[in-house]
Design a protein around this motif. Structure first.
Motif: not given
Length: 275
Positions: A80, A85, A130, A134
């Motif tokens: 990240c 990301g 994550h 996202r």
């Protein structure tokens, strides 16, 4: 350039299938965070340098115990910070210990399961959280055709890879609502550092090859091509699949094997026609 603008995390990236997946992703435009065990750091850095030089890829590296949840979180942080990301995950790290159940201490079982099963869960669960924030992503987990057979001396490895297949399917069901696809790649015999002793031994390989219709081991690049297909939008309607890439190993026996076996003709069953 299917992965231009995409960021990928690859575990077990220092050699073999993991390094080949990283190479294919880099060639198709991805930026990469590569993760490997501390003892493989030199090999990992060599892979990273090659990808920077040959593909012009943006590459960062992380070393650590994949079975430790902190390692996955640290790799995510590095990715990240470097790229913003992670869009793609190739969860490939794995080890094997070949022992008969009568000779296998529980410590060996724990060691293999920690890397092959706990490690894949630690990484995929961290990346899933994550990716859900996202807006989606794609994962491929490296399983094995070994999970489909009971093979002498492979009880721990086969058990761990069977769990990986179940993990991939369960992740696919849990994560579809978040736009995350999860599939598994199941290699058969592949020419890697872990298999060279058997693949290059004529006597040993002559026995293994009788089970493989294509009559050869696979190459890491061939497995990488399938893994990257599963990660790409070309596989946009695939999730929860386990794709065999094994030269026909799981399809059945080669005709030449059966030609060497004398089989009595089955008696005709009364009442059945010839049509």
């Amino acid at each position: 350039m299917r992965f231009e603008g995409k960021n990928a995390l690859v575990t077990g990236a220092s050699n073999g299938i993991g390094a080949a997946i990283a190479e294919r992703l880099a060639a198709e435009g991805a930026s990469l965070c590569l993760l490997a065990a501390p003892q493989d750091e030199a090999h990992l850095e060599a892979v990273a340098e090659r990808l920077r030089a040959e593909a012009g890829a943006k590459v960062v590296t992380v070393t650590g115990d994949v079975g430790d949840a902190d390692t996955a979180e640290r790799a995510l942080t590095v990715a990240c910070d470097a790229f913003g990301g992670v869009d793609l995950l190739a969860s490939n790290a794995g080890i094997g210990i070949w022992e008969n159940v009568l000779e296998t201490p529980i410590e060996d079982f724990d060691r293999v399961m920690r890397v092959n099963t706990r490690g894949q869960y630690a990484v995929t669960s961290a990346v899933a959280r994550h990716m859900s924030r996202r807006g989606g992503g794609a994962m491929v987990l490296t399983a094995s055709t070994a999970s489909l057979f009971g093979e002498e001396g492979q009880i721990i490895y086969n058990t761990s890879k069977g769990a990986v297949m179940a993990l991939a399917r369960s992740l696919a069901v849990d994560l579809a609502r978040y736009g995350i696809r999860v599939n598994a790649l199941a290699p058969g015999w592949v020419r890697t550092r872990a298999t060279l002793a058997e693949v290059d031994d004529v006597a040993i390989w002559s026995k293994h090859r009788t089970r493989i219709p294509l009559d050869r081991p696979g190459e890491p690049a061939e497995l990488a091509a399938v893994a990257c297909f599963l990660l790409s939008d070309d596989a946009s309607y695939m999730t929860g699949s386990v794709v065999m890439c094994d030269g026909g190993l799981t399809a059945g026996y080669r005709a030449s094997d059966w030609d060497a076996v004398e089989r009595p003709l089955s008696p005709r069953t009364p009442g059945l026609s010839d049509s």
